[in-house]
Design a protein around this motif. Sequence first.
Motif, PDB file in Angstrom:
ATOM      1  N   UNK A 234       1.435  -0.983  -0.079  1.00 26.38           N
ATOM      2  CA  UNK A 234      -0.251  -0.052  -0.096  1.00 26.38           C
ATOM      3  C   UNK A 234       0.755   1.196  -0.138  1.00 26.38           C
ATOM      4  N   UNK A 235       0.250   2.248  -0.283  1.00 22.66           N
ATOM      5  CA  UNK A 235       0.883   3.594   0.017  1.00 22.66           C
ATOM      6  C   UNK A 235      -0.327   4.513   0.367  1.00 22.66           C
ATOM      7  N   UNK A 236      -0.174   4.866   1.583  1.00 24.36           N
ATOM      8  CA  UNK A 236      -0.717   6.460   2.022  1.00 24.36           C
ATOM      9  C   UNK A 236      -0.564   6.933   1.954  1.00 24.36           C
ATOM     10  N   UNK A 237      -1.746   8.594   1.288  1.00 22.22           N
ATOM     11  CA  UNK A 237      -1.512   9.939   0.851  1.00 22.22           C
ATOM     12  C   UNK A 237      -2.044  10.452   2.175  1.00 22.22           C
ATOM     13  N   UNK A 238      -1.120  11.621   2.473  1.00 21.62           N
ATOM     14  CA  UNK A 238      -2.679  11.873   2.942  1.00 21.62           C
ATOM     15  C   UNK A 238      -3.177  13.783   2.470  1.00 21.62           C
ATOM     16  N   UNK A 239      -3.958  14.568   1.975  1.00 31.27           N
ATOM     17  CA  UNK A 239      -3.640  15.545   0.716  1.00 31.27           C
ATOM     18  C   UNK A 239      -4.973  16.088   1.723  1.00 31.27           C
TER      19      UNK A 239
ATOM     20  N   UNK B 107      -3.565   7.723  11.857  1.00 26.83           N
ATOM     21  CA  UNK B 107      -4.680   6.286  11.425  1.00 26.83           C
ATOM     22  C   UNK B 107      -2.777   6.212  11.936  1.00 26.83           C
ATOM     23  N   UNK B 108      -3.548   4.756  11.982  1.00 25.15           N
ATOM     24  CA  UNK B 108      -2.474   3.484  12.300  1.00 25.15           C
ATOM     25  C   UNK B 108      -1.795   3.068  10.915  1.00 25.15           C
ATOM     26  N   UNK B 109      -0.990   2.851  10.482  1.00 23.01           N
ATOM     27  CA  UNK B 109      -0.004   1.623   9.637  1.00 23.01           C
ATOM     28  C   UNK B 109       1.116   1.172   9.417  1.00 23.01           C
ATOM     29  N   UNK B 110       1.508   0.234   8.973  1.00 28.54           N
ATOM     30  CA  UNK B 110       2.623  -0.211   9.650  1.00 28.54           C
ATOM     31  C   UNK B 110       3.266  -0.904   8.173  1.00 28.54           C
ATOM     32  N   UNK B 111       4.791  -1.399   8.346  1.00 29.57           N
ATOM     33  CA  UNK B 111       5.559  -1.447   6.851  1.00 29.57           C
ATOM     34  C   UNK B 111       5.989  -3.148   7.473  1.00 29.57           C
ATOM     35  N   UNK B 112       6.662  -3.898   6.796  1.00 31.24           N
ATOM     36  CA  UNK B 112       7.629  -5.436   7.533  1.00 31.24           C
ATOM     37  C   UNK B 112       7.978  -4.893   8.434  1.00 31.24           C
ATOM     38  N   UNK B 113       8.760  -3.788   9.065  1.00 29.72           N
ATOM     39  CA  UNK B 113       9.635  -3.493   9.915  1.00 29.72           C
ATOM     40  C   UNK B 113       9.226  -2.649  11.163  1.00 29.72           C
ATOM     41  N   UNK B 114       8.192  -1.560  11.058  1.00 29.80           N
ATOM     42  CA  UNK B 114       7.986  -0.586  11.223  1.00 29.80           C
ATOM     43  C   UNK B 114       6.709  -0.285  11.318  1.00 29.80           C
TER      44      UNK B 114
ATOM     45  N   UNK C  91       3.784   7.530   2.268  1.00 30.56           N
ATOM     46  CA  UNK C  91       4.002   6.395   2.954  1.00 30.56           C
ATOM     47  C   UNK C  91       4.060   5.099   2.250  1.00 30.56           C
ATOM     48  N   UNK C  92       5.136   4.709   1.708  1.00 30.76           N
ATOM     49  CA  UNK C  92       4.688   3.493   0.195  1.00 30.76           C
ATOM     50  C   UNK C  92       5.534   2.517   1.408  1.00 30.76           C
ATOM     51  N   UNK C  93       4.589   0.972   0.414  1.00 34.58           N
ATOM     52  CA  UNK C  93       5.677   0.284   1.003  1.00 34.58           C
ATOM     53  C   UNK C  93       4.389  -0.343   2.152  1.00 34.58           C
ATOM     54  N   UNK C  94       3.696  -0.305   2.532  1.00 33.99           N
ATOM     55  CA  UNK C  94       2.936  -0.216   3.606  1.00 33.99           C
ATOM     56  C   UNK C  94       1.976  -2.132   4.099  1.00 33.99           C
ATOM     57  N   UNK C  95       1.717  -2.487   4.617  1.00 30.50           N
ATOM     58  CA  UNK C  95       1.351  -3.820   4.619  1.00 30.50           C
ATOM     59  C   UNK C  95      -0.205  -3.641   5.315  1.00 30.50           C
ATOM     60  N   UNK C  96      -0.719  -2.422   5.974  1.00 30.53           N
ATOM     61  CA  UNK C  96      -1.614  -2.321   6.429  1.00 30.53           C
ATOM     62  C   UNK C  96      -2.126  -0.977   6.898  1.00 30.53           C
TER      63      UNK C  96
END
Length: 125
Positions: free
Chosen positions: A7-12, A55-62, A21-26
Motif C-alpha cells: 500500500x501507499x498512504x497519502x494525506x492531502x 491513522x495507524x500504518x504498518x510496514x514489514x519492519x515498523x 508513505x509507501x511499502x505498507x502492509x496495513x
Amino acid sequence: MSSFPLLTLKILSPDGINFEKKGLKEVVVPLADGGSIGIKPGHATLIAETVRGAIRYRSELEQDSIEVLPGILDIRDNTVIILSAGKVSQQTSMVSEAEPMNFERLMQTLISKIQSEEESISLQS
C-alpha cells in the motif's frame, strides 16, 4: 506472501501532499460512523468519511501513526488517500488546528481527483 503490491498512504489537503508513505502492509483509519477500517493490499475501491484521530500504518519492519483532522478516505489501486481540511502531525498527541474549515474546497479537490482518474481510465480503454 501476498500477490498484491504493498500500500501507499497519502494525506492531502487542498494545498497539496502533507504526508506520503509507501511499502505498507496495513493501514487503519477511524471512520465517521464511530468504527474504523483496516486496509490491506488488494482492498476494494471505497470512499468514506473520516474523523479526527490517529491513522495507524504498518510496514514489514515498523509500526507508526499520524494524527489527522476530519476528511474523506479514498481507497483505490492499493493507494489509501485521505483528503483532509487541515494539517497533520506525526506525533499522536498533537494535532495542528485547521484553518477555518473549507469543505467546499476540499470537496472540489476530491471531485477533480476522481474525474481525472475516470478520464485516465477511459483513455486506457
